[in-house]
Motif scaffolding. Structure first.
Motif, PDB file in Angstrom:
ATOM      1  N   CYS A   1      33.477  28.441  33.033  1.00  0.00           N
ATOM      2  CA  CYS A   1      34.034  29.791  33.073  1.00  0.00           C
ATOM      3  C   CYS A   1      32.888  30.775  32.851  1.00  0.00           C
ATOM      4  O   CYS A   1      32.143  30.665  31.885  1.00  0.00           O
ATOM      5  CB  CYS A   1      35.104  29.952  31.999  1.00  0.00           C
ATOM      6  N   GLU A   2      32.730  31.718  33.760  1.00  0.00           N
ATOM      7  CA  GLU A   2      31.646  32.690  33.688  1.00  0.00           C
ATOM      8  C   GLU A   2      32.225  34.096  33.701  1.00  0.00           C
ATOM      9  O   GLU A   2      33.383  34.310  34.042  1.00  0.00           O
ATOM     10  CB  GLU A   2      30.679  32.488  34.857  1.00  0.00           C
ATOM     11  N   SER A   3      31.400  35.071  33.344  1.00  0.00           N
ATOM     12  CA  SER A   3      31.850  36.463  33.301  1.00  0.00           C
ATOM     13  C   SER A   3      31.104  37.291  34.326  1.00  0.00           C
ATOM     14  O   SER A   3      29.949  37.020  34.646  1.00  0.00           O
ATOM     15  CB  SER A   3      31.640  37.056  31.905  1.00  0.00           C
ATOM     16  N   CYS A   4      31.795  38.264  34.868  1.00  0.00           N
ATOM     17  CA  CYS A   4      31.204  39.229  35.788  1.00  0.00           C
ATOM     18  C   CYS A   4      31.471  40.616  35.198  1.00  0.00           C
ATOM     19  O   CYS A   4      32.537  40.854  34.612  1.00  0.00           O
ATOM     20  CB  CYS A   4      31.835  39.088  37.175  1.00  0.00           C
ATOM     21  N   TYR A   5      30.529  41.510  35.344  1.00  0.00           N
ATOM     22  CA  TYR A   5      30.683  42.839  34.746  1.00  0.00           C
ATOM     23  C   TYR A   5      31.168  43.885  35.740  1.00  0.00           C
ATOM     24  O   TYR A   5      31.704  44.918  35.342  1.00  0.00           O
ATOM     25  CB  TYR A   5      29.360  43.272  34.114  1.00  0.00           C
ATOM     26  N   SER A   6      30.987  43.642  37.010  1.00  0.00           N
ATOM     27  CA  SER A   6      31.463  44.595  38.012  1.00  0.00           C
ATOM     28  C   SER A   6      31.905  43.824  39.256  1.00  0.00           C
ATOM     29  O   SER A   6      31.076  43.487  40.117  1.00  0.00           O
ATOM     30  CB  SER A   6      30.368  45.585  38.386  1.00  0.00           C
ATOM     31  N   PRO A   7      33.211  43.472  39.322  1.00  0.00           N
ATOM     32  CA  PRO A   7      34.312  43.835  38.432  1.00  0.00           C
ATOM     33  C   PRO A   7      34.262  43.030  37.122  1.00  0.00           C
ATOM     34  O   PRO A   7      33.682  41.946  37.087  1.00  0.00           O
ATOM     35  CB  PRO A   7      35.555  43.456  39.245  1.00  0.00           C
ATOM     36  N   ALA A   8      34.900  43.559  36.093  1.00  0.00           N
ATOM     37  CA  ALA A   8      34.887  42.930  34.767  1.00  0.00           C
ATOM     38  C   ALA A   8      35.984  41.871  34.699  1.00  0.00           C
ATOM     39  O   ALA A   8      37.141  42.180  34.381  1.00  0.00           O
ATOM     40  CB  ALA A   8      35.081  43.975  33.683  1.00  0.00           C
ATOM     41  N   VAL A   9      35.626  40.620  35.020  1.00  0.00           N
ATOM     42  CA  VAL A   9      36.592  39.521  35.009  1.00  0.00           C
ATOM     43  C   VAL A   9      35.908  38.251  34.533  1.00  0.00           C
ATOM     44  O   VAL A   9      34.685  38.104  34.622  1.00  0.00           O
ATOM     45  CB  VAL A   9      37.203  39.265  36.410  1.00  0.00           C
TER      46      VAL A   9
ATOM     47  N   LEU B   1      37.661  30.261  41.181  1.00  0.00           N
ATOM     48  CA  LEU B   1      39.066  30.375  40.781  1.00  0.00           C
ATOM     49  C   LEU B   1      39.216  31.632  39.939  1.00  0.00           C
ATOM     50  O   LEU B   1      38.438  31.851  38.998  1.00  0.00           O
ATOM     51  CB  LEU B   1      39.525  29.183  39.951  1.00  0.00           C
ATOM     52  N   LEU B   2      40.218  32.420  40.254  1.00  0.00           N
ATOM     53  CA  LEU B   2      40.468  33.648  39.498  1.00  0.00           C
ATOM     54  C   LEU B   2      41.959  33.740  39.194  1.00  0.00           C
ATOM     55  O   LEU B   2      42.777  33.830  40.113  1.00  0.00           O
ATOM     56  CB  LEU B   2      40.023  34.869  40.311  1.00  0.00           C
ATOM     57  N   PRO B   3      42.345  33.672  37.905  1.00  0.00           N
ATOM     58  CA  PRO B   3      43.774  33.773  37.574  1.00  0.00           C
ATOM     59  C   PRO B   3      44.367  35.097  38.025  1.00  0.00           C
ATOM     60  O   PRO B   3      43.709  36.140  37.973  1.00  0.00           O
ATOM     61  CB  PRO B   3      43.779  33.657  36.045  1.00  0.00           C
ATOM     62  N   VAL B   4      45.613  35.028  38.487  1.00  0.00           N
ATOM     63  CA  VAL B   4      46.372  36.242  38.796  1.00  0.00           C
ATOM     64  C   VAL B   4      47.059  36.616  37.493  1.00  0.00           C
ATOM     65  O   VAL B   4      48.078  36.031  37.128  1.00  0.00           O
ATOM     66  CB  VAL B   4      47.392  35.987  39.919  1.00  0.00           C
ATOM     67  N   SER B   5      46.474  37.553  36.748  1.00  0.00           N
ATOM     68  CA  SER B   5      46.899  37.829  35.369  1.00  0.00           C
ATOM     69  C   SER B   5      48.393  38.102  35.280  1.00  0.00           C
ATOM     70  O   SER B   5      48.986  38.762  36.136  1.00  0.00           O
ATOM     71  CB  SER B   5      46.116  39.018  34.803  1.00  0.00           C
TER      72      SER B   5
ATOM     73  N   GLU C   1      29.632  39.348  42.506  1.00  0.00           N
ATOM     74  CA  GLU C   1      30.270  40.677  42.536  1.00  0.00           C
ATOM     75  C   GLU C   1      31.050  40.891  43.832  1.00  0.00           C
ATOM     76  O   GLU C   1      32.191  41.384  43.829  1.00  0.00           O
ATOM     77  CB  GLU C   1      29.200  41.773  42.373  1.00  0.00           C
ATOM     78  N   ILE C   2      30.446  40.513  44.964  1.00  0.00           N
ATOM     79  CA  ILE C   2      31.126  40.666  46.256  1.00  0.00           C
ATOM     80  C   ILE C   2      32.315  39.717  46.352  1.00  0.00           C
ATOM     81  O   ILE C   2      33.411  40.092  46.781  1.00  0.00           O
ATOM     82  CB  ILE C   2      30.140  40.431  47.416  1.00  0.00           C
ATOM     83  N   ILE C   3      32.112  38.472  45.941  1.00  0.00           N
ATOM     84  CA  ILE C   3      33.187  37.479  46.012  1.00  0.00           C
ATOM     85  C   ILE C   3      34.377  37.900  45.167  1.00  0.00           C
ATOM     86  O   ILE C   3      35.531  37.894  45.629  1.00  0.00           O
ATOM     87  CB  ILE C   3      32.671  36.094  45.562  1.00  0.00           C
ATOM     88  N   LEU C   4      34.138  38.285  43.931  1.00  0.00           N
ATOM     89  CA  LEU C   4      35.239  38.614  43.020  1.00  0.00           C
ATOM     90  C   LEU C   4      35.925  39.915  43.393  1.00  0.00           C
ATOM     91  O   LEU C   4      37.138  40.058  43.225  1.00  0.00           O
ATOM     92  CB  LEU C   4      34.728  38.645  41.582  1.00  0.00           C
TER      93      LEU C   4
END
Length: 317
Positions: free
Chosen positions: A52-60, A105-109, A297-300
């Motif tokens: 699990c990693e973090s991105c700041y822009s977008p912040a997810v 993978l990105l959860p749909v909150s 950033e582009i992917i997310l």
């Protein structure tokens, strides 16, 4: 550049075979358990690493899974002088020791769903499900895990509530996976092996399995129901396959005749389902040009765009 984002639900199967769909909280707990370090497991002979990693822009927070491309499949590359050679032979000069195929993978909150985007040969949903299972130590408790595609209400209900499947029609385009958990796809891969790899972009393998006119529920109709689930879970489902991606295998037809309980008779009702039409996907833009680098950033950002569209269709699933 538009790409398809696909949506799945996580299903944990306990030792008694009872299925439990993961909630949003369950996904969050799992994501939290993957933040510390990358962990790799050997799955069907290939190492899959994830974290699990973090991105700041977008912040997810997102799950990033990779597998190494086999050395024999490394591409050629050109340098400033115009010289072209295989990257594998230039590892000492470039410092590149591996080429990684990825899946995000990105959860749909607030929902039990996750969005999924793969590179051309990134880890498949079935391999990701095995990775989640191993990371969660499920096999020790007699459990397993699946990623089930999000279908429109009617299709999902027909498959889940069916007594079995009496016939399947499936078309694979590109390169079927010879190591698939689906015996049907393995058979398609064997059939496609007669074709030279340079022609895989033009390959189509059509398969049809039917119980004929019989509408009797049996072990065979349940086995075909499981095959339909396996093909749905393990493959790219697409109406318009990308022909120039030779390493991809696409399912461009998947139809089933399901057997449904008949309240007025012991004889089941036959209900057809076309899963290509019913699998929910969303197109999103990933960069403005084909030569844009696919950064996190582009992917997310593209995945969030797809999730926004997905939410607006909540009445459909």
């Amino acid at each position: 550049m538009a790409k398809k984002v696909r949506f799945y639900a996580g299903v944990e199967i306990d030792k008694d075979g009872i299925r439990h769909t993961w909630s949003a909280d369950a996904w969050q707990q799992f994501m939290d358990s993957c933040k510390k370090e990358s962990q790799a497991f050997e799955i069907r002979g290939r190492k899959i690493a994830g974290q699990c990693e973090s991105c700041y822009s977008p912040a997810v927070f997102y799950m990033h899974l990779t597998k190494s491309r086999e050395l024999s499949d490394w591409p050629e590359a050109g340098d400033a002088s115009g010289s072209v050679s295989n990257l594998a032979t230039r590892r000492d000069q470039t410092g590149i020791i591996s080429i990684l195929e990825y899946t995000y993978l990105l959860p749909v909150s607030g929902t039990p769903y996750i969005a999924l985007l793969r590179s051309s040969s990134g880890p498949m949903p079935s391999a990701i499900a095995d990775w989640v299972s191993l990371k969660s130590d499920m096999p020790a408790a007699g459990k397993s895990f699946e990623l089930q595609p999000v279908l429109r209400n009617d299709a999902r209900q027909k498959l889940n509530e069916s007594l079995g499947v009496k016939s399947l029609e499936v078309r694979f385009e590109g390169k079927p996976d010879p190591n698939s958990t689906s015996s049907i796809e393995r058979a398609a891969a064997e059939a496609a092996s007669t074709i030279d790899e340079s022609d895989y972009a033009n390959v189509k393998v059509d398969m049809s399995i039917s119980m004929g006119r019989a509408t009797v529920v049996s072990n065979s109709t349940e086995a075909m129901r499981k095959q339909a689930l396996s093909i749905l879970t393990n493959n790219n489902i697409a109406k318009h396959p990308i022909k120039d991606m030779l390493s991809k295998g696409w399912v461009t037809k998947l139809k089933a005749k399901t057997l449904q309980a008949n309240p007025e008779s012991d004889k089941p009702i036959i209900e057809p389902v076309d899963f290509i039409k019913e699998h929910l996907t969303e197109d999103a833009d990933f960069g403005s040009m084909k030569d844009d680098e696919m950064t996190p950033e582009i992917i997310l950002s593209g995945m969030l765009e797809a999730i926004g569209k997905f939410r607006k269709r909540s009445n459909e699933y």
